[in-house]
Scaffold this active site. Sequence first.
Site, PDB file in Angstrom:
ATOM      1  N   ASP A  13       0.822  -1.219   0.000  1.00 23.60           N
ATOM      2  CA  ASP A  13       0.000   0.000   0.000  1.00 23.60           C
ATOM      3  C   ASP A  13       0.852   1.263   0.000  1.00 23.60           C
ATOM      4  OD1 ASP A  13      -2.235  -1.718   0.284  1.00 23.60           O
ATOM      5  OD2 ASP A  13      -1.876  -1.783   2.442  1.00 23.60           O
ATOM      6  N   GLY A  40      -4.272  -4.385  -4.470  1.00 27.36           N
ATOM      7  CA  GLY A  40      -5.235  -3.369  -4.909  1.00 27.36           C
ATOM      8  C   GLY A  40      -4.482  -2.103  -5.244  1.00 27.36           C
ATOM      9  N   GLN A 224       2.136  -5.982  -3.132  1.00 24.85           N
ATOM     10  CA  GLN A 224       2.505  -6.044  -1.703  1.00 24.85           C
ATOM     11  C   GLN A 224       3.838  -5.302  -1.473  1.00 24.85           C
ATOM     12  OE1 GLN A 224       1.508  -9.387  -3.127  1.00 24.85           O
ATOM     13  NE2 GLN A 224      -0.523  -8.600  -2.743  1.00 24.85           N
TER      14      GLN A 224
HETATM   15  P1  IMP Z   1      -2.685 -12.725   1.887  1.00 24.36           P
HETATM   16  O1  IMP Z   1      -1.761 -12.178   0.840  1.00 24.36           O
HETATM   17  O2  IMP Z   1      -4.136 -12.474   1.561  1.00 24.36           O
HETATM   18  O3  IMP Z   1      -2.394 -14.141   2.209  1.00 24.36           O
HETATM   19  O4  IMP Z   1      -2.437 -11.906   3.246  1.00 24.36           O
HETATM   20  C1  IMP Z   1      -1.224 -12.019   3.986  1.00 24.36           C
HETATM   21  C2  IMP Z   1      -0.816 -10.682   4.579  1.00 24.36           C
HETATM   22  O5  IMP Z   1      -0.455  -9.790   3.517  1.00 24.36           O
HETATM   23  C3  IMP Z   1      -1.927  -9.954   5.355  1.00 24.36           C
HETATM   24  O6  IMP Z   1      -1.322  -9.223   6.390  1.00 24.36           O
HETATM   25  C4  IMP Z   1      -2.507  -8.992   4.326  1.00 24.36           C
HETATM   26  O7  IMP Z   1      -3.118  -7.879   4.929  1.00 24.36           O
HETATM   27  C5  IMP Z   1      -1.240  -8.611   3.584  1.00 24.36           C
HETATM   28  N1  IMP Z   1      -1.493  -8.173   2.211  1.00 24.36           N
HETATM   29  C6  IMP Z   1      -1.764  -8.936   1.137  1.00 24.36           C
HETATM   30  N2  IMP Z   1      -1.905  -8.192   0.046  1.00 24.36           N
HETATM   31  C7  IMP Z   1      -1.701  -6.926   0.413  1.00 24.36           C
HETATM   32  C8  IMP Z   1      -1.680  -5.688  -0.296  1.00 24.36           C
HETATM   33  O8  IMP Z   1      -1.859  -5.601  -1.517  1.00 24.36           O
HETATM   34  N3  IMP Z   1      -1.426  -4.586   0.467  1.00 24.36           N
HETATM   35  C9  IMP Z   1      -1.169  -4.647   1.793  1.00 24.36           C
HETATM   36  N4  IMP Z   1      -1.184  -5.772   2.496  1.00 24.36           N
HETATM   37  C10 IMP Z   1      -1.441  -6.907   1.800  1.00 24.36           C
END
Ligand code: IMP
Length: 443
Positions: A13, A40, A224
Amino acid sequence: MANLVIVGTQWGDEGKGKIVDILSRDADVVVRYQGGSNAGHTVINQHGTFVFHLLPSGILYRGKTCVIGNGVVVDPASLIEEMDGLQAKGVKIGRNFVVSERAHVILPYHKAIEKASEQSKGSRKIGTTGRGIGPSYADKMARIGIRMGDLLNPQLFRRKLEENVAEMNTFLERLYQMEGFQVEKIFQQYRGYADRLKDHVADTTVLLNNAIERGECVLFEGAQGTHLDVDCGTYPYVTSSSAAAGGACTGTGVGPTKIDGVMGIAKVYTTRGGGGPFPTELLDNVGGGLQERGKEFGATTGRPRRCGWFDGVVVRYATRVNGLTSLAVTKLDVLDGFKEIKLCTGYRYNGTLYKDMSADLQVLTDCEPVYETFRGWATPTTGLTSYAKLPPQAKRYLARIEEVAACPIDIISTGSKREETIVLNNPMAPKRRRPMAKSRRKR
Ligand code: IMP
């Protein structure tokens, strides 16, 4: 022109969407290398606001090829929904969009397993986005994953699906007392997706390496951030892919010798979406102010993000593990009006000063951040496009970020729109890097 990797330096983000959008103008090919629809990216231009989860935002420019690399996990329903939404807004998606036949697919049982696993963890949950990302990568590593190319071969797809559903149902029913899935239903649903996507599926390693051979310029888009990388991040509070710059090679099939630079994106403060340690987190109204002014709510989940001061330890670590060649700092305008601004340069834990990121989560959870305090600025920076016009206090703060992060700043973002940007140096142009101190003197 250069081949450049864009990577988040914090916990995601950081505003990568806007920077990728700006740099895409000078690219011929834009490729996503990891993650899935957990990402996102928001892009605001003259045609409106666009939120991207899977497609590279370069699709907004005509004449660019946009690629989903083999390191991405694809939820076909989410991809088709995103394509439909963009096409409804007049964005052309045809031969300019290609997805790797080697990219793994997210299936309904991945989401079910993730939900059950998160629930069972209670307060130790990761705080995932619920998109089935972790279980899909787990299947990939367990060598039972289903790839985009497999979807196009009905016999192969059915066989793999039958084997996997039998295994996953045992898991869901015995471990979590949940209802299992029916092979036929998933098979029909995903064959429908395959029909819709088949013209976009190809060997993207050939496409990308041929483009580079022809002298075209490739932008590698990370999702990420470094501290969510499965190897380099705050494990286990990470995502399940290689979000750091190394993932650009494994996630696309392009070798490291073909990459010219790595730009790290850093917000001038810090945020974190899910659970896990966050040394500079502010639980007071200063944190609340950053959240409100920075509109810190997840583009995928809508969850409020945790907020805190800029953490130099976090970004310096990102400089090291990604081999950053420059930084783009974002959201400078969010700090407008703050009387004082803090910047963390180290952590104190049990009488020891830590200058480097610790792998020990206990240290990161219980440490005391060591701060330097800066005077804020009264004149707004919103929308500024010239470095010379920045208030002197903002210049001092940015210069200190360069020093602490050990990386020069190329781009400063002063608002959400494309044009609200100060470009000090275009990293897509091949140049010998200038030494940091010299570059600051020039300004
Ligand atoms: P996952 O990727 O859905 O398995 O989530 C694992 C961790 O990564 C969690 O803490 C999410 O909030 C974080 N996360 C995954 N995608 C994003 C992103 O695009 N932005 C910020 N945090 C993310």
